[in-house]
Design a protein around this motif. Sequence first.
Motif, PDB file in Angstrom:
ATOM      1  N   ALA A  21      -9.199   7.880 -23.214  1.00 23.48           N
ATOM      2  CA  ALA A  21      -8.829   6.288 -22.897  1.00 23.48           C
ATOM      3  C   ALA A  21      -9.990   5.379 -23.463  1.00 23.48           C
ATOM      4  O   ALA A  21     -10.103   4.069 -24.448  1.00 23.48           O
ATOM      5  N   PHE A  24      -9.807   3.885 -26.873  1.00 25.75           N
ATOM      6  CA  PHE A  24      -8.096   3.710 -27.213  1.00 25.75           C
ATOM      7  C   PHE A  24      -8.548   2.509 -26.290  1.00 25.75           C
ATOM      8  O   PHE A  24      -7.886   1.492 -26.960  1.00 25.75           O
ATOM      9  N   CYS A  25      -9.254   1.911 -25.422  1.00 21.06           N
ATOM     10  CA  CYS A  25      -9.671   0.751 -24.631  1.00 21.06           C
ATOM     11  C   CYS A  25     -10.613   0.352 -26.014  1.00 21.06           C
ATOM     12  O   CYS A  25     -10.364  -1.107 -26.494  1.00 21.06           O
ATOM     13  N   SER A  28      -7.971  -1.618 -28.095  1.00 20.45           N
ATOM     14  CA  SER A  28      -7.519  -2.739 -27.652  1.00 20.45           C
ATOM     15  C   SER A  28      -8.298  -3.392 -27.472  1.00 20.45           C
ATOM     16  O   SER A  28      -7.950  -4.838 -27.756  1.00 20.45           O
ATOM     17  N   THR A  29      -9.544  -3.834 -27.330  1.00 21.87           N
ATOM     18  CA  THR A  29     -10.273  -4.090 -27.009  1.00 21.87           C
ATOM     19  C   THR A  29     -11.327  -5.531 -28.535  1.00 21.87           C
ATOM     20  O   THR A  29     -12.005  -6.695 -27.895  1.00 21.87           O
ATOM     21  N   ALA A 100       0.156   8.356 -22.792  1.00 20.66           N
ATOM     22  CA  ALA A 100      -0.712   8.206 -24.266  1.00 20.66           C
ATOM     23  C   ALA A 100       0.011   9.734 -24.816  1.00 20.66           C
ATOM     24  O   ALA A 100      -0.201   8.858 -26.329  1.00 20.66           O
ATOM     25  N   ASN A 140      -0.596   0.636 -27.511  1.00 22.98           N
ATOM     26  CA  ASN A 140      -1.735   1.213 -27.587  1.00 22.98           C
ATOM     27  C   ASN A 140      -2.515   0.931 -25.846  1.00 22.98           C
ATOM     28  O   ASN A 140      -3.210   1.239 -25.279  1.00 22.98           O
ATOM     29  N   HIS A 141      -2.327  -0.455 -25.472  1.00 22.41           N
ATOM     30  CA  HIS A 141      -2.666  -0.655 -24.384  1.00 22.41           C
ATOM     31  C   HIS A 141      -1.978   0.101 -23.202  1.00 22.41           C
ATOM     32  O   HIS A 141      -2.613   0.175 -22.385  1.00 22.41           O
ATOM     33  N   ARG A 143      -0.937   3.029 -23.714  1.00 26.35           N
ATOM     34  CA  ARG A 143      -1.740   4.405 -23.902  1.00 26.35           C
ATOM     35  C   ARG A 143      -2.989   4.577 -22.877  1.00 26.35           C
ATOM     36  O   ARG A 143      -3.734   5.214 -22.993  1.00 26.35           O
ATOM     37  N   THR A 144      -3.882   3.125 -23.471  1.00 23.76           N
ATOM     38  CA  THR A 144      -5.292   3.463 -23.214  1.00 23.76           C
ATOM     39  C   THR A 144      -4.801   3.419 -21.663  1.00 23.76           C
ATOM     40  O   THR A 144      -5.663   4.176 -20.080  1.00 23.76           O
ATOM     41  N   SER A 147      -3.923   6.698 -20.597  1.00 19.44           N
ATOM     42  CA  SER A 147      -4.608   7.388 -19.979  1.00 19.44           C
ATOM     43  C   SER A 147      -6.230   7.747 -19.132  1.00 19.44           C
ATOM     44  O   SER A 147      -6.504   8.287 -18.501  1.00 19.44           O
ATOM     45  N   ALA A 148      -6.823   6.429 -18.947  1.00 18.53           N
ATOM     46  CA  ALA A 148      -6.996   6.507 -17.637  1.00 18.53           C
ATOM     47  C   ALA A 148      -6.822   6.131 -16.535  1.00 18.53           C
ATOM     48  O   ALA A 148      -7.420   6.995 -15.772  1.00 18.53           O
TER      49      ALA A 148
END
Length: 159
Positions: A21, A24-25, A28-29, A100, A140-141, A143-144, A147-148
């Motif tokens: 997570a 991936f975060c 995304s960010t 994810a 990707n958001h 799967r982020t 996962s989280a």
Amino acid sequence: MIDGPYFVLVVLGVLGTGLVAGVFCGFSTFVMRGLAALPPAQGVAAMNAINVAAVRPAFMAVFTGSAVLSAMIAVVTFVVWPDAGKIQLLLGSALYLFGAFGSTMVAHVPRNDRLAQLTPGTAEAAAYWPAYVREWTFWNHVRTAASAAAALGYVLALA
């Protein structure tokens, strides 16, 4: 209460899904925003290099290992069917395996393969790049968050 080897399995699941997570975060960010700000030829070349670098033992062990752990947690949960945390364990496993890992196979790998076939600097690559960034980042958001949420489900099962 979850204990013994089952406890260790779930703790490893928390760690693995949480680490994934985080990776991936980051994408995304800020990583995808940074790549999108580059001229298309540079963005395509950089993303292709990142995609090659990602498929190395360090990341793949955590990413696929977390999928294996999630599947093991789900199977053990069905076999043992603990009183505490069974819903959280099954939900956490499903979120990681489908949200994810599954979304990576369905949404990211085909896009990455297509991007890899394009030559940076060509009109075709420049035309595809904005759609790639938009679609890749959206998934990707997903799967982020998956996962989280999987990590959170496992933590709640241990509480």
